[in-house]
Design an enzyme around this catalytic site. Structure first.
Site, PDB file in Angstrom:
ATOM      1  N   LYS A  59      -7.364   1.451  -2.752  1.00 45.62           N
ATOM      2  CA  LYS A  59      -6.971   1.085  -1.389  1.00 45.62           C
ATOM      3  C   LYS A  59      -7.151   2.275  -0.453  1.00 45.62           C
ATOM      4  CE  LYS A  59      -5.312  -1.383   1.980  1.00 45.62           C
ATOM      5  NZ  LYS A  59      -4.038  -2.056   2.165  1.00 45.62           N
ATOM      6  N   THR A  62       0.875  -1.171   0.000  1.00 42.66           N
ATOM      7  CA  THR A  62       0.000   0.000   0.000  1.00 42.66           C
ATOM      8  C   THR A  62       0.906   1.213   0.000  1.00 42.66           C
ATOM      9  OG1 THR A  62      -1.801  -1.111   1.147  1.00 42.66           O
ATOM     10  CG2 THR A  62      -1.757   1.283   1.285  1.00 42.66           C
ATOM     11  N   LYS A 103       0.468   5.334   8.332  1.00 43.47           N
ATOM     12  CA  LYS A 103       1.095   5.551   7.022  1.00 43.47           C
ATOM     13  C   LYS A 103       0.028   5.694   5.939  1.00 43.47           C
ATOM     14  CE  LYS A 103       1.898   2.062   4.516  1.00 43.47           C
ATOM     15  NZ  LYS A 103       2.245   0.875   3.716  1.00 43.47           N
TER      16      LYS A 103
END
Lengths: 293, 293
Positions: free
Chosen positions: A173, A98, A241
């Site tokens: 995502k 990701t 993150k």
């Protein structure tokens, strides 16, 4: 799958299971990881260790990466001794980390210039999904390249889609993570209210977890919170993150997402309080503290 | 159920379907509503019209109320010509409105003094759940009284639980609404990000609606948003009422719920923009406007 050679870079919890599934389906794997020790389980099963990402790329036409942060992606793909340095023309680089949509586009363009192909394909489904081969895989890139990778994706996942051009997998995502972020705030506030009101939170989930308020988060992570189980399915530090990437992208697109911004702040607080290695449900502890519980 | 008499006060969308289900199961209904016209469908089916809530209570030992706001609950149960004025000793008053936990306790105490019984039993599941008899029913009060009402609840709902003493049903409903509030923020921000990033939002829901980000809200209301369908399953104006009650209760319990407070503000904005009669998914329009879309 039988007899094909694949490259695998990144042998963390997710990567190890995903690569193992490809090997079990008959692929020969060439592997690299920053820390060799974490690749041992794959090497024991017959994977060939390579000293660099570039060396992995020399051996195979299809190279998968799943590492930690965008800076790691940049290093193993674009950096010195990276995949691009070793890849043969026509090879496909599939980044399943990701990471940043803009970086996915940059990798795609770099690959093109070198007569390589690139697909961004982050996943959802956690350690269990990786192990069972039931991941959701959200891909971005060219259709014909995606179709070449699809048989491999089908070994690793169940819910697989090409969402658009380069970066589209990462954007999807981000939509996923944005949705989870505020849902988690709802989960912890709902449970905290229940506890404060003197209700049995498990009985509350029994009732509210089935109708219009139902979500994977309340029925899975909510139950863990009630049990006092804060073990990571998905680490708080990694979620921070992801939310950071989503906020950066939103800023770039001139898009205000106040719910995400609020959730992000509470997860930063979780990190400040030393909870970064807990699962995302650990945000409950921040709300407890904030309420003197 | 056959041959029993029940009282029903409040014949809106929910109340009409719920009472109709009891009548279809064999109960004789005595009904009252502020606006008689809205009780006509029940009267046509054989319900007996009463001029006041007190008159309803004179006829039956079990009186259900489902009205709009806590002030309406107070009026039809505790007010002049209210249920308490007409109820015979031993009768049970079941308020199914989503209302204040403190008011539920007050009604319980008043009832006790008059040798009556009270149960708070708000529902979840919307107009469809009411019609199909599949509501979730969250009750508060005494076990033996709950058990007497249970056969009636089973006609109206499927997911039925006694959550604790008086007010516990209302508290559980608040947990439900708190959970929905932030989940809805996640839904609209996730979809808005997808649209801005150039993704097909329906394809995004196909992927993210199945895994760790899945919820009833994304799979039902998210789909409606994509279609541009903002018709009410549940009105924004009623959701604002519910969130207001939850915030008041939280304040009373000295509990901070920043996610709920943020969601509440955006729903107040929805009202300010004239969207109060849209369904809760109408909050998407606020976020569109806020982003100049």
């Amino acid at each position: 799958m039988k007899g094909t050679s694949i490259g695998w870079i990144g042998t963390g919890v997710m990567g190890t299971s995903m690569c193992m599934n490809l090997m079990n389906a008959g692929s020969r794997a060439f592997v690299h990881n920053r820390t060799r020790a974490r690749a041992e389980p794959l090497i024991e099963k017959g994977a060939v260790w390579c000293e660099s990402a570039a060396e992995v790329a020399q051996h195979c036409g299809m190279i998968f990466t799943i590492v930690g942060y965008p800076s790691d992606v940049e290093q193993v793909i674009l950096g010195e001794k990276g995949v691009m340095q070793g890849a043969k023309p026509g090879s496909v680089i599939i980044d399943m980390t990701t990471s940043e949509p803009a970086l996915a586009k940059r990798i795609y363009e770099c690959a093109k210039q070198k007569r390589l192909h690139a697909i961004d394909a982050p996943v959802s489904g956690g350690d269990i999904g990786a192990r069972q081969g039931t991941l959701a895989i959200m891909a971005g890139g060219d259709r014909e390249v995606f179709d070449r990778v699809l048989p491999y994706f089908k070994i690793m996942g169940e819910n697989i889609a090409l969402m658009g051009g380069p970066g589209a997998g990462q954007h999807t995502k981000m939509s996923n993570q944005i949705l989870i972020a505020s849902t988690m705030i709802g989960v912890v506030e709902s449970l905290l209210y229940a506890v404060k009101a003197g209700l049995d939170p498990d009985e509350v989930i029994d009732v509210i977890g089935k109708g219009a308020a139902s979500s994977w988060s309340i029925n899975n992570l909510g139950r863990r919170i009630v049990k006092g189980d804060f073990e990571p399915g998905f680490f708080i530090k990694h979620f921070i993150k992801d939310m950071g990437i989503a906020l950066d992208e939103a800023k770039r697109m001139n898009l205000t997402l106040p719910g995400l911004a609020l959730a992000h702040q509470f997860y930063v607080s979780a990190k400040a309080l030393g909870y970064e290695n807990l699962g995302t449900q650990g945000i409950y502890k921040v709300f407890e503290r904030m309420n003197g519980l």
